[in-house]
Design an enzyme around this catalytic site. Sequence first.
Site, PDB file in Angstrom:
ATOM      1  N   SER A  21       0.711  -1.206   0.018  1.00 15.79           N
ATOM      2  CA  SER A  21       0.078  -0.010   0.034  1.00 15.79           C
ATOM      3  C   SER A  21       0.652   1.368   0.053  1.00 15.79           C
ATOM      4  O   SER A  21       0.482   2.337  -0.719  1.00 15.79           O
ATOM      5  CB  SER A  21      -1.136  -0.040   1.031  1.00 15.79           C
ATOM      6  OG  SER A  21      -0.298   0.222   2.330  1.00 15.79           O
ATOM      7  N   ASN A  22       1.949   1.134   0.582  1.00 13.98           N
ATOM      8  CA  ASN A  22       3.112   2.444   0.500  1.00 13.98           C
ATOM      9  C   ASN A  22       3.522   2.570  -0.813  1.00 13.98           C
ATOM     10  O   ASN A  22       3.615   3.796  -1.206  1.00 13.98           O
ATOM     11  CB  ASN A  22       4.155   1.999   1.625  1.00 13.98           C
ATOM     12  CG  ASN A  22       3.556   2.436   3.010  1.00 13.98           C
ATOM     13  OD1 ASN A  22       3.387   4.003   3.127  1.00 13.98           O
ATOM     14  ND2 ASN A  22       3.343   1.724   3.890  1.00 13.98           N
ATOM     15  N   MET A  95      11.018  -6.863   4.261  1.00 12.50           N
ATOM     16  CA  MET A  95      11.173  -7.497   5.410  1.00 12.50           C
ATOM     17  C   MET A  95      12.527  -8.492   5.324  1.00 12.50           C
ATOM     18  O   MET A  95      12.755  -9.354   6.067  1.00 12.50           O
ATOM     19  CB  MET A  95      10.159  -8.667   5.616  1.00 12.50           C
ATOM     20  CG  MET A  95       8.571  -8.212   5.587  1.00 12.50           C
ATOM     21  SD  MET A  95       8.448  -7.179   7.141  1.00 12.50           S
ATOM     22  CE  MET A  95       8.223  -8.346   8.542  1.00 12.50           C
ATOM     23  N   ARG A  96      13.506  -7.842   4.859  1.00 16.57           N
ATOM     24  CA  ARG A  96      14.826  -8.467   4.498  1.00 16.57           C
ATOM     25  C   ARG A  96      15.769  -7.181   5.151  1.00 16.57           C
ATOM     26  O   ARG A  96      15.565  -6.101   4.861  1.00 16.57           O
ATOM     27  CB  ARG A  96      15.206  -8.802   3.288  1.00 16.57           C
ATOM     28  CG  ARG A  96      14.602 -10.079   3.046  1.00 16.57           C
ATOM     29  CD  ARG A  96      15.475 -11.193   3.878  1.00 16.57           C
ATOM     30  NE  ARG A  96      14.543 -12.631   3.308  1.00 16.57           N
ATOM     31  CZ  ARG A  96      13.415 -12.898   3.908  1.00 16.57           C
ATOM     32  NH1 ARG A  96      12.889 -12.307   4.783  1.00 16.57           N
ATOM     33  NH2 ARG A  96      13.030 -14.097   3.779  1.00 16.57           N
ATOM     34  N   ASN A 112      13.472   4.513   4.399  1.00 17.80           N
ATOM     35  CA  ASN A 112      12.529   3.295   5.158  1.00 17.80           C
ATOM     36  C   ASN A 112      11.430   4.081   5.865  1.00 17.80           C
ATOM     37  O   ASN A 112      11.539   5.114   6.370  1.00 17.80           O
ATOM     38  CB  ASN A 112      13.211   2.530   6.011  1.00 17.80           C
ATOM     39  CG  ASN A 112      12.297   1.001   6.540  1.00 17.80           C
ATOM     40  OD1 ASN A 112      11.683   0.760   5.615  1.00 17.80           O
ATOM     41  ND2 ASN A 112      12.374   0.891   7.655  1.00 17.80           N
ATOM     42  N   HIS A 114       8.589   3.233   8.847  1.00 18.16           N
ATOM     43  CA  HIS A 114       8.447   2.287  10.192  1.00 18.16           C
ATOM     44  C   HIS A 114       7.175   2.858  10.922  1.00 18.16           C
ATOM     45  O   HIS A 114       6.942   3.713  11.316  1.00 18.16           O
ATOM     46  CB  HIS A 114       9.748   2.410  10.916  1.00 18.16           C
ATOM     47  CG  HIS A 114       9.607   1.202  12.163  1.00 18.16           C
ATOM     48  ND1 HIS A 114       9.841  -0.104  11.833  1.00 18.16           N
ATOM     49  CD2 HIS A 114       9.320   1.477  13.420  1.00 18.16           C
ATOM     50  CE1 HIS A 114       9.788  -0.513  13.036  1.00 18.16           C
ATOM     51  NE2 HIS A 114       9.256   0.260  13.917  1.00 18.16           N
ATOM     52  N   GLU A 179       0.990   6.972   7.020  1.00 17.72           N
ATOM     53  CA  GLU A 179       2.271   6.560   6.449  1.00 17.72           C
ATOM     54  C   GLU A 179       2.092   7.003   4.833  1.00 17.72           C
ATOM     55  O   GLU A 179       2.849   7.333   4.384  1.00 17.72           O
ATOM     56  CB  GLU A 179       2.318   5.141   6.413  1.00 17.72           C
ATOM     57  CG  GLU A 179       2.796   4.275   7.652  1.00 17.72           C
ATOM     58  CD  GLU A 179       3.221   3.060   7.824  1.00 17.72           C
ATOM     59  OE1 GLU A 179       3.513   2.427   6.794  1.00 17.72           O
ATOM     60  OE2 GLU A 179       2.796   2.338   8.847  1.00 17.72           O
TER      61      GLU A 179
HETATM   62  C1  GRF Z   1       3.935  -0.711   6.737  1.00 20.00           C
HETATM   63  O1  GRF Z   1       3.106  -0.390   8.075  1.00 20.00           O
HETATM   64  C2  GRF Z   1       5.248  -0.169   7.068  1.00 20.00           C
HETATM   65  O2  GRF Z   1       5.538   0.765   7.682  1.00 20.00           O
HETATM   66  C3  GRF Z   1       6.003  -1.495   7.587  1.00 20.00           C
HETATM   67  O3  GRF Z   1       5.188  -2.266   6.826  1.00 20.00           O
HETATM   68  C4  GRF Z   1       3.962  -2.223   6.554  1.00 20.00           C
HETATM   69  C5  GRF Z   1       4.035  -2.394   4.857  1.00 20.00           C
HETATM   70  O4  GRF Z   1       2.687  -2.140   4.614  1.00 20.00           O
HETATM   71  N1  GRF Z   1       7.467  -1.439   7.470  1.00 20.00           N
HETATM   72  P1  GRF Z   1       2.472  -1.968   3.069  1.00 20.00           P
HETATM   73  O5  GRF Z   1       3.073  -3.421   2.252  1.00 20.00           O
HETATM   74  O6  GRF Z   1       3.097  -0.684   2.405  1.00 20.00           O
HETATM   75  O7  GRF Z   1       1.057  -2.036   2.748  1.00 20.00           O
END
Ligand code: GRF
Length: 193
Positions: A21-22, A95-96, A112, A114, A179
């Site tokens: 989604s980001n 996630m790495r 990044n 968070h 975010e």
């Molecule tokens: C977000 O909450 C981001 O801050 C974290 O992982 C999530 C990823 O969400 N690191 P998406 O895949 O962007 O929907």
Amino acid sequence: MVLLTGYKKIKTAVFISGTGSNLNSLIKFSKTNKSPISINLIVSNNSKAKGLNYSKIYKIKKKVFNFKNKNLTEKKLLLELKKNKIEIICLAGFMRILSKKFVTKFKNKILNIHPSLLPKYKGLNTHQRVLENNEIYTGCTVHFVNSKLDSGKIILQKKVKIAKNDTKYTLSKKVLIEEHKLYPKAISKVFNL
Ligand code: GRF
């Protein structure tokens, strides 16, 4: 950090592992006139990441690397980034953990997002831990990536108030909405826009 030259947008890769989604919000931002970046490559360590669908939707090149052999994968990744003339990397739910060597090659050019008010709640399960500690506020942070997890220089943060009945799911939704706004703002800030 990097100065905008002429009208060319800065070629950016977004690294994802899940929903993306980001990534979607960054792509939308990149298509606006005020964006200093264009998204030219989507990288994932997970071939099943939902976010990879945005590659089709927006016609952006995607690459999947399984990261089983980190050293070798990062070498291939660096070649791919070079081939695509990528200057900036945005991690978005990736996630790495990238090696020190890799991060050094892109010093101050990896960002990044968070889902906490860093330096509080680095790492995973942030919303759960925030609730367990009866915090009043949580939020999200965009920061530069260095060789330590969630520890690089903070670019921007946004506070989110926690309601009494919030669960880790409702909180994660509330924070995600912020975010999506914060990441583009942070990118503009990095480029002094
Ligand atoms: C977000 O909450 C981001 O801050 C974290 O992982 C999530 C990823 O969400 N690191 P998406 O895949 O962007 O929907």
